[in-house]
Write a protein that holds these residues in place. Structure first.
Motif, mmCIF file in Angstrom:
data_model
loop_
_atom_site.group_PDB
_atom_site.id
_atom_site.type_symbol
_atom_site.label_atom_id
_atom_site.label_comp_id
_atom_site.label_asym_id
_atom_site.label_seq_id
_atom_site.Cartn_x
_atom_site.Cartn_y
_atom_site.Cartn_z
ATOM 1 N N VAL A 136 0.847 -1.199 0.000
ATOM 2 C CA VAL A 136 0.000 0.000 0.000
ATOM 3 C C VAL A 136 0.882 1.248 0.000
ATOM 4 O O VAL A 136 1.847 1.340 0.761
ATOM 5 N N GLU B 71 -13.227 -3.164 4.510
ATOM 6 C CA GLU B 71 -12.594 -3.555 5.766
ATOM 7 C C GLU B 71 -12.634 -2.378 6.736
ATOM 8 O O GLU B 71 -11.941 -1.377 6.545
ATOM 9 N N ALA C 29 -6.120 -5.403 3.711
ATOM 10 C CA ALA C 29 -5.634 -4.615 2.580
ATOM 11 C C ALA C 29 -4.155 -4.842 2.315
ATOM 12 O O ALA C 29 -3.692 -4.674 1.177
ATOM 13 N N ASP D 34 -3.674 -7.791 -0.271
ATOM 14 C CA ASP D 34 -4.625 -7.730 -1.376
ATOM 15 C C ASP D 34 -4.040 -6.942 -2.546
ATOM 16 O O ASP D 34 -4.219 -5.729 -2.631
ATOM 17 N N VAL E 224 -10.066 -5.124 -1.590
ATOM 18 C CA VAL E 224 -10.348 -4.507 -0.297
ATOM 19 C C VAL E 224 -10.370 -2.988 -0.413
ATOM 20 O O VAL E 224 -9.464 -2.376 -0.981
ATOM 21 N N HIS F 31 -10.252 -0.223 2.355
ATOM 22 C CA HIS F 31 -9.889 -0.210 3.774
ATOM 23 C C HIS F 31 -10.271 1.120 4.423
ATOM 24 O O HIS F 31 -10.052 2.189 3.859
ATOM 25 N N ALA G 193 -7.790 2.419 -1.191
ATOM 26 C CA ALA G 193 -8.234 1.538 -2.279
ATOM 27 C C ALA G 193 -7.217 1.625 -3.408
ATOM 28 O O ALA G 193 -6.416 2.555 -3.484
#
Length: 477
Positions: free
Chosen positions: A171, A283, A303, A306, A311, A313, A332
């Motif tokens: 992320v 989530e 997340a 993923d 997800v 989040h 996202a």
């Protein structure tokens, strides 16, 4: 006595004494009130401000406070009955209802009446909040260059980076939007992912505020049962097949209200099932920072594991700080990110920059890890106090799961005990508890109550609250 109750008590005493003064008459000075009532200058200032807001006194800078003069005449009473027609006309054909039911969130938001112990609260007590650290952060934030200008629409880059690091995995800050609290972020996610009239899968039981959001958006919540290991993947797959839903909302960590943590073997299965169904998982990671001191290592957010953008989040600072510190992250990847961003900009433009700057100051200060350690230790003590008191006073109540995070316990009532009668009796006994019905989107399997061990001042109030609950129990049995 805390500051809020001191202000309330002083305002009431001054309200009673106003008849001693003629209209326009000057009240004693703030210094005199401080000495007479043995309260702080801040308490006096806030009590006078409250009376001024009620129209009972008038404050004049440099001169003092004066009893307000009565209004020359009572205002005319209007006729608002026409609104019944305007608000309900053609409502039968609405996909998104104009009437919004907020009963689910209202069970834990309002403060209880004076003298009632709050075992129903949805936020930690002020004594568990980092008030001094937040005040210092806010003061420093106000002095930052550009602190009162417009922030980037997505949020301050440094704050987005901080949230991204906390999630982990791949992320990045570019996939993070700063939102005004978890409730706002959930509302944006639901609007982005499901059209009005669509089904949305939810855990059962689940957070009532999310159910209220879904219904307000015209969505149809469909329950998927939860056990001590989280949502059941087999029933989740069945629900996707039966409904054609494209969204599943879950709390994999310290689920509200059960406290369950999604088991390791179920994490990948939930993502696989959603991906195969062409669906998103929202989530709601609402209390990651409220793990107890004796909790085992926490699993990463969904997340973080993923790569395919399944997800969406939601993570928030609010539960670990203050109800008014409404800063959260909406995370996202893929095309959905732009849709989320567009909805958020249209709805609210952006989160006020001073609040974002204050969040950065807070989480970057040495006080932040100290606060989290202190909060973690105190929540563990309070949980043990409440479970011990329940075992002693109310062994009749079933506690299927003792959580290692969050701030509440979920109790199942024996068959034949109506939760509405018990919650009413509890209030008469001087304690507020949360009835379980609002946590179910369909018929509940049994009666429940939720007890918070974080909303009161300390362990003594927890013990006394359970004792009062015993009295309420004896009344309804």
């Amino acid at each position: 006595m805390n500051e809020r109750s001191s202000v309330r008590e002083l305002a009431e005493r001054l309200r009673v004494e106003l008849d001693r003064y003629s209209p326009g008459g000057k009240l004693p000075s703030s210094r005199a009130l401080v000495e007479r009532f043995r309260v702080s200058p801040v308490t006096v200032s806030r009590a006078l401000a409250q009376l001024a807001a009620e129209g009972l006194v008038v404050t004049r800078p440099g001169a003092g406070a004066f009893r307000a003069r009565p209004r020359a005449s009572a205002p005319a009473v209007g006729d608002t009955s026409w609104q019944e027609v305007a608000l309900s006309a053609d409502a039968a054909g609405e996909v998104v209802p104009r009437t919004v039911d907020a009963s689910g969130v209202m069970v834990s938001l309002p403060a209880p009446p004076p003298g009632v112990l709050e075992l129903s609260g949805g936020y930690p007590h002020p004594c568990l909040q980092p008030e001094q650290a937040m005040a210092a952060a806010l003061a420093r934030a106000g002095r930052r260059p550009g602190a009162w200008g417009r922030p980037p629409l997505e949020g301050l880059p440094e704050l987005r980076e901080w949230f991204a690091r906390g999630i982990g995995g791949s992320v990045t800050a570019a996939e993070v939007l700063i939102a005004a609290g978890g409730q706002s972020a959930l509302a944006t996610a639901l609007r982005a992912l499901a059209p009005p009239g669509a089904p949305v899968l939810v855990e059962s039981p689940t957070y009532p505020g999310m159910l209220d959001l879904a219904r307000a958006a015209g969505l149809r919540p469909v329950p998927v049962p939860v056990d001590p290991d989280g949502v059941r993947p087999d029933l989740l797959a069945d629900a996707f097949r039966a409904t054609g839903a494209r969204v599943f909302v879950c709390q994999p960590l310290f689920q509200n209200p059960t406290g369950a943590v999604l088991a390791p073997d179920r994490r990948a299965e939930v993502l696989r099932i959603a991906r195969a169904s062409g669906a998103f998982v929202i989530e709601d990671d609402y209390v990651r920072r409220l793990a107890h001191a004796d909790a085992p290592p926490l699993p990463r957010p969904l997340a973080a594991d993923d790569p395919d953008g399944v997800v969406v989040h939601v993570g928030s600072l609010t539960k670990a700080t203050s109800p008014s510190f409404r800063v959260s992250a909406l995370v996202a990847r893929g095309p959905v990110l732009e849709r989320l961003r567009a909805i958020q900009v249209v709805d609210s433009f952006f989160v006020p920059r001073p609040l974002q700057e204050a969040a950065l100051e807070l989480v970057g200060s040495p006080a932040w890890p100290r606060h989290l350690r202190s909060l973690s230790a105190e929540l563990a003590v309070r949980r043990e106090t409440m479970t011990g008191a329940l075992a002693l006073e109310l062994p009749e109540l079933a506690l299927p799961h003792i959580p290692f995070g969050g701030f509440h316990l979920w109790l199942r009532l024996p068959e034949g005990v109506p939760e509405a009668a018990l919650t009413a009796a509890a209030l008469r006994a001087g304690i507020s508890v949360t009835p379980g019905r609002a946590y179910f989107s369909a018929e509940p399997p049994a009666a429940h109550i939720r007890l918070s061990f974080a909303a009161v001042a300390g362990t003594g109030e927890i013990t006394e609250g359970v004792r009062r609950l015993r009295a309420a129990w004896d009344e309804v049995r």
